[in-house]
Design an enzyme around this catalytic site. Structure first.
Site, PDB file in Angstrom:
ATOM      1  N   PHE A 163      -0.455 -11.843  -2.572  1.00  0.00           N
ATOM      2  CA  PHE A 163      -0.124 -11.233  -3.874  1.00  0.00           C
ATOM      3  C   PHE A 163      -0.816 -11.949  -5.037  1.00  0.00           C
ATOM      4  O   PHE A 163      -0.206 -12.233  -6.074  1.00  0.00           O
ATOM      5  CB  PHE A 163       1.390 -11.236  -4.121  1.00  0.00           C
ATOM      6  N   ASN A 205       1.985 -11.823   4.016  1.00  0.00           N
ATOM      7  CA  ASN A 205       1.341 -12.995   3.439  1.00  0.00           C
ATOM      8  C   ASN A 205       2.173 -13.729   2.399  1.00  0.00           C
ATOM      9  O   ASN A 205       1.703 -14.690   1.800  1.00  0.00           O
ATOM     10  CB  ASN A 205      -0.008 -12.595   2.826  1.00  0.00           C
ATOM     11  N   THR A 206       3.411 -13.275   2.177  1.00  0.00           N
ATOM     12  CA  THR A 206       4.350 -13.990   1.329  1.00  0.00           C
ATOM     13  C   THR A 206       5.538 -14.375   2.208  1.00  0.00           C
ATOM     14  O   THR A 206       6.186 -13.508   2.795  1.00  0.00           O
ATOM     15  CB  THR A 206       4.828 -13.135   0.153  1.00  0.00           C
ATOM     16  N   SER A 232       4.369  -6.978   3.104  1.00  0.00           N
ATOM     17  CA  SER A 232       3.189  -7.830   3.217  1.00  0.00           C
ATOM     18  C   SER A 232       3.530  -9.032   4.089  1.00  0.00           C
ATOM     19  O   SER A 232       4.561  -9.673   3.894  1.00  0.00           O
ATOM     20  CB  SER A 232       2.740  -8.315   1.842  1.00  0.00           C
ATOM     21  N   LYS A 280       7.059   0.738   1.083  1.00  0.00           N
ATOM     22  CA  LYS A 280       5.994   0.451   2.050  1.00  0.00           C
ATOM     23  C   LYS A 280       6.524  -0.469   3.135  1.00  0.00           C
ATOM     24  O   LYS A 280       7.035  -1.557   2.843  1.00  0.00           O
ATOM     25  CB  LYS A 280       4.784  -0.178   1.358  1.00  0.00           C
ATOM     26  N   ASN A 291      -6.590 -10.191   5.938  1.00  0.00           N
ATOM     27  CA  ASN A 291      -6.449 -10.826   4.633  1.00  0.00           C
ATOM     28  C   ASN A 291      -5.155 -11.623   4.586  1.00  0.00           C
ATOM     29  O   ASN A 291      -4.177 -11.300   5.249  1.00  0.00           O
ATOM     30  CB  ASN A 291      -6.496  -9.791   3.504  1.00  0.00           C
ATOM     31  N   ASN A 340       1.928  -0.986   6.262  1.00  0.00           N
ATOM     32  CA  ASN A 340       1.156  -2.124   5.775  1.00  0.00           C
ATOM     33  C   ASN A 340       0.327  -2.699   6.929  1.00  0.00           C
ATOM     34  O   ASN A 340       0.209  -2.090   7.985  1.00  0.00           O
ATOM     35  CB  ASN A 340       2.120  -3.168   5.199  1.00  0.00           C
TER      36      ASN A 340
END
Length: 346
Positions: free
Chosen positions: A112, A172-173, A170, A208, A108, A235
């Site tokens: 966020f 993805n940021t 994460s 996390k 994915n 994560n």
């Protein structure tokens, strides 16, 4: 049979569309209704929280806290809404979720995506009683003060949850994972913990972390995280070893079965570095895998990607089978098994 037929139908759809429909079905009352399995062996204490069982739902499944009551009936011992940022954000362009069927995994790159803390906090105020519910906390992509974003979400949502998880891992940021560095993390956590301490009711704060940290970075992070109440390991990963799916080259975070060994090694190494309770995440799809995480150092586990392939009855099955494994090995409770196989993973 009904669940298998529903999964087969969902797998014919775009993964994000299938996820949206699965949440809608839960809200409509089409999911389990029995609530969490619990026994004296399964009852778990995690960072001051009393859990009926140690099988949790990871963040990302219910980003906007739209199905809290339904999820509370699905067998989980605890679960996490979010990730939530101060301001709403659309996230990355679609497609941004990929099902890796052959690998029993997913990639994915949501970034966020969520409706923002005000809307989510309103839903959390109406949360079901009795369930152990947390919030996964993120920062806006374009924020000039990401540390302030984390504190703001805890300030607004904290009064309505049982724990908060600071998500600095994460992939993805952009540059979010830079906050895992010791100096940046210590500064961020100082603000987060001060905000938590000012809440009307003290809640545990979890951290996390990523599965892609080397030994020195992991040791530095463990030292900087002493003020939190637990660490969630881990994560999603940026690694791609051994994948066979046609989606293997997609950018984003990889979750599911390919992550199990990597995340469990990080978990065990972290267990050797800190006395903090740990939550094991990454690739758990069976009771045996949940048990392996516990024996590697986890006090509880979380699942998510496995639901895509096994269905929403999975947490109940894992909890029941885990109880049998603990009984087989003569453990009176989960805590007795925590970390006994840690050295196997080091």
């Amino acid at each position: 049979m009904i669940e298998r037929a529903a999964l087969a139908a969902l797998h014919r759809l775009d993964p994000e569309r299938a996820h949206t429909l699965a949440l809608a079905a839960l809200r409509a009352g089409l999911g389990p209704r029995s609530g969490p399995v619990t026994t004296p062996r399964l009852a778990t204490r995690l960072a001051g929280l009393d859990l009926p069982n140690p099988v949790g739902l990871a963040a990302g499944f219910d980003k906007n806290a739209t199905a809290l009551g339904a999820i509370a009936r699905c067998g989980f011992g605890f679960f996490e809404a979010g990730a939530v940022t101060p301001r709403p954000q659309a996230g990355n362009p679609r497609p941004r979720l990929f099902r890796l069927t052959e690998d029993r995994g997913a990639i994915n790159r949501f970034g966020f995506s969520n409706e923002g803390l005000e809307i989510v906090a309103g839903r959390l105020r109406r949360r079901p009683k009795g369930a152990v519910i947390g919030i996964n906390v993120g920062a806006n992509k374009d924020s000039a003060d990401r540390a302030g974003d984390f504190a703001r979400v805890i300030e607004v949502c904290g009064p309505h949850v049982d724990f908060a998880t600071v998500n600095v891992s994460s992939p993805n940021t952009e540059r979010l994972r830079d906050l895992q560095g010791a100096e940046a993390l210590a500064a961020l956590l100082a603000g987060v913990l001060a905000t938590r301490d000012a809440l009307p009711r003290r809640i545990p704060v979890f951290l996390k972390i990523a599965p892609d940290l080397d030994a020195s970075a992991l040791a530095a992070l463990a030292a900087a995280a002493t003020g939190v109440d637990a660490i969630v390991a881990t994560n999603t990963t940026l690694a791609r070893e051994g994948l066979v799916s046609r989606h293997a080259s997609e950018t984003g975070g990889l979750s599911g079965q390919p992550l199990f060994d990597r995340s469990t090694r990080i978990l065990a190494r972290l267990s050797a570095l800190t006395d903090l309770p740990l939550v094991g995440v990454g690739g758990v799809a069976t009771a045996e895998q949940a048990y392996a995480k516990i024996r590697a150092g986890a006090s509880a586990v979380q699942i998510y990607t496995a639901l895509v392939f096994e269905g929403i009855g999975l947490p109940t099955q894992i909890a029941r089978d885990l109880d049998a494994l603990l009984a087989r090995d003569g453990f009176a409770n989960v805590a007795e098994a925590v970390g006994i196989d840690r050295d196997r993973w080091l």
